[in-house]
Scaffold this motif. Structure first.
Motif, PDB file in Angstrom:
ATOM      1  N   LEU A  79       0.809  -1.108   0.186  1.00 50.07           N
ATOM      2  CA  LEU A  79      -0.031  -0.213  -0.127  1.00 50.07           C
ATOM      3  C   LEU A  79       0.934   1.365   0.106  1.00 50.07           C
ATOM      4  N   THR A  80       0.349   2.126  -0.779  1.00 48.22           N
ATOM      5  CA  THR A  80       1.110   3.702  -0.425  1.00 48.22           C
ATOM      6  C   THR A  80       0.220   4.705   0.176  1.00 48.22           C
ATOM      7  N   ALA A  81       0.778   5.235   1.049  1.00 47.58           N
ATOM      8  CA  ALA A  81      -0.015   6.468   1.656  1.00 47.58           C
ATOM      9  C   ALA A  81       0.943   7.895   1.836  1.00 47.58           C
ATOM     10  N   VAL A  82       0.542   8.816   1.459  1.00 50.06           N
ATOM     11  CA  VAL A  82       1.297  10.026   1.648  1.00 50.06           C
ATOM     12  C   VAL A  82       0.639  10.609   2.947  1.00 50.06           C
ATOM     13  N   LEU A  83       1.891  11.147   3.869  1.00 52.52           N
ATOM     14  CA  LEU A  83       1.581  11.702   5.140  1.00 52.52           C
ATOM     15  C   LEU A  83       2.147  12.989   5.003  1.00 52.52           C
ATOM     16  N   PRO A  84       1.725  13.871   5.841  1.00 52.99           N
ATOM     17  CA  PRO A  84       2.247  15.196   5.920  1.00 52.99           C
ATOM     18  C   PRO A  84       3.445  15.655   6.543  1.00 52.99           C
ATOM     19  N   GLY A  85       4.097  14.667   6.816  1.00 59.63           N
ATOM     20  CA  GLY A  85       5.670  14.962   7.481  1.00 59.63           C
ATOM     21  C   GLY A  85       6.084  13.673   8.398  1.00 59.63           C
ATOM     22  N   ALA A  86       7.427  13.900   8.982  1.00 57.08           N
ATOM     23  CA  ALA A  86       7.857  12.818   9.845  1.00 57.08           C
ATOM     24  C   ALA A  86       6.803  12.701  10.816  1.00 57.08           C
ATOM     25  N   CYS A  87       6.564  11.496  11.442  1.00 58.03           N
ATOM     26  CA  CYS A  87       5.461  11.117  12.384  1.00 58.03           C
ATOM     27  C   CYS A  87       5.765   9.360  12.730  1.00 58.03           C
ATOM     28  N   THR A  88       4.892   9.147  13.867  1.00 57.47           N
ATOM     29  CA  THR A  88       4.689   7.793  14.207  1.00 57.47           C
ATOM     30  C   THR A  88       3.584   7.313  13.571  1.00 57.47           C
ATOM     31  N   LEU A  89       3.686   6.309  12.760  1.00 55.42           N
ATOM     32  CA  LEU A  89       2.549   5.688  12.141  1.00 55.42           C
ATOM     33  C   LEU A  89       2.043   4.224  12.799  1.00 55.42           C
ATOM     34  N   GLU A  90       0.782   4.417  12.987  1.00 58.37           N
ATOM     35  CA  GLU A  90       0.228   2.930  13.757  1.00 58.37           C
ATOM     36  C   GLU A  90      -0.575   2.241  12.623  1.00 58.37           C
ATOM     37  N   VAL A  91      -0.207   1.181  12.617  1.00 58.33           N
ATOM     38  CA  VAL A  91      -0.784   0.242  11.777  1.00 58.33           C
ATOM     39  C   VAL A  91      -1.732  -0.751  12.323  1.00 58.33           C
ATOM     40  N   TYR A  92      -3.072  -0.842  12.230  1.00 62.60           N
ATOM     41  CA  TYR A  92      -4.006  -1.946  12.631  1.00 62.60           C
ATOM     42  C   TYR A  92      -4.810  -2.810  11.819  1.00 62.60           C
ATOM     43  N   HIS A  93      -5.056  -3.720  12.224  1.00 64.09           N
ATOM     44  CA  HIS A  93      -5.767  -4.712  11.506  1.00 64.09           C
ATOM     45  C   HIS A  93      -6.999  -5.288  12.179  1.00 64.09           C
ATOM     46  N   PRO A  94      -8.136  -5.109  11.597  1.00 63.93           N
ATOM     47  CA  PRO A  94      -9.313  -5.232  12.445  1.00 63.93           C
ATOM     48  C   PRO A  94      -9.702  -6.798  12.924  1.00 63.93           C
ATOM     49  N   ASP A  95      -8.681  -7.793  12.712  1.00 65.62           N
ATOM     50  CA  ASP A  95      -8.857  -9.041  13.427  1.00 65.62           C
ATOM     51  C   ASP A  95      -7.635  -9.380  14.063  1.00 65.62           C
ATOM     52  N   ARG A  96      -6.636  -8.793  13.852  1.00 60.37           N
ATOM     53  CA  ARG A  96      -5.203  -9.008  14.272  1.00 60.37           C
ATOM     54  C   ARG A  96      -4.848  -7.908  15.489  1.00 60.37           C
ATOM     55  N   GLY A  97      -5.428  -6.634  15.435  1.00 59.95           N
ATOM     56  CA  GLY A  97      -5.296  -5.947  16.247  1.00 59.95           C
ATOM     57  C   GLY A  97      -3.793  -4.768  15.934  1.00 59.95           C
ATOM     58  N   LEU A  98      -3.127  -4.124  16.644  1.00 61.84           N
ATOM     59  CA  LEU A  98      -2.339  -3.392  16.402  1.00 61.84           C
ATOM     60  C   LEU A  98      -1.007  -4.089  16.045  1.00 61.84           C
ATOM     61  N   LEU A  99      -0.861  -3.994  14.581  1.00 63.68           N
ATOM     62  CA  LEU A  99       0.595  -4.884  13.954  1.00 63.68           C
ATOM     63  C   LEU A  99       1.885  -4.196  14.199  1.00 63.68           C
TER      64      LEU A  99
END
Length: 128
Positions: free
Chosen positions: A92-112
């Motif tokens: 997947l590709t995402a454009v974010l506004p700048g440096a940050c901490t990105l959290e990735v969450y899956h509905p069945d597996r929780g915080l990845l």
């Protein structure tokens, strides 16, 4: 997958404990409450993390579209979240506004993952 990053406002649970089943609870907002949009938020809380739909914030009380699935303690952040889909190769590709901490969450597996991203292009691989 859901991706969540900090916003221009700091939104956190403001009561000792928001119980599972609650659809209203106190929230602390550093910044103007009017800047907090309704929509999807990730409550980042380890194995108890979940996506909630905030209907609104008024007088330091948040109203959800559905009850909490898990209990959450004070100061757990609510991060604006957006759903993404991977391509045929699982990318997947995402454009974010700048440096940050990105959290990735899956509905069945929780915080990845919790990924620290720098300014510019970042490439990260996580196992699903």
């Amino acid at each position: 997958l859901w991706l969540a990053v900090p916003a221009g406002f700091d939104l956190k649970i403001a009561q000792t404990r928001a119980e599972a089943g609650a659809d209203r609870f106190r929230l602390y907002c550093k910044g103007p409450q009017a800047a907090v949009p309704a929509g999807a938020y990730l409550i980042a809380d380890g194995e108890e993390s979940e996506i909630v739909l905030l209907r609104g914030l008024e007088d330091e009380e948040g109203a959800l579209a559905a009850p909490l699935l898990h209990a959450h303690r004070r100061s757990r952040p609510l991060l604006p979240a957006q759903r993404y889909h991977t391509d045929a190769q699982g990318r997947l590709t995402a454009v974010l506004p700048g440096a940050c901490t990105l959290e990735v969450y899956h509905p069945d597996r929780g915080l990845l993952a919790s990924l620290t991203l720098e300014q510019g292009e970042n490439r990260q691989t996580i196992q699903l």
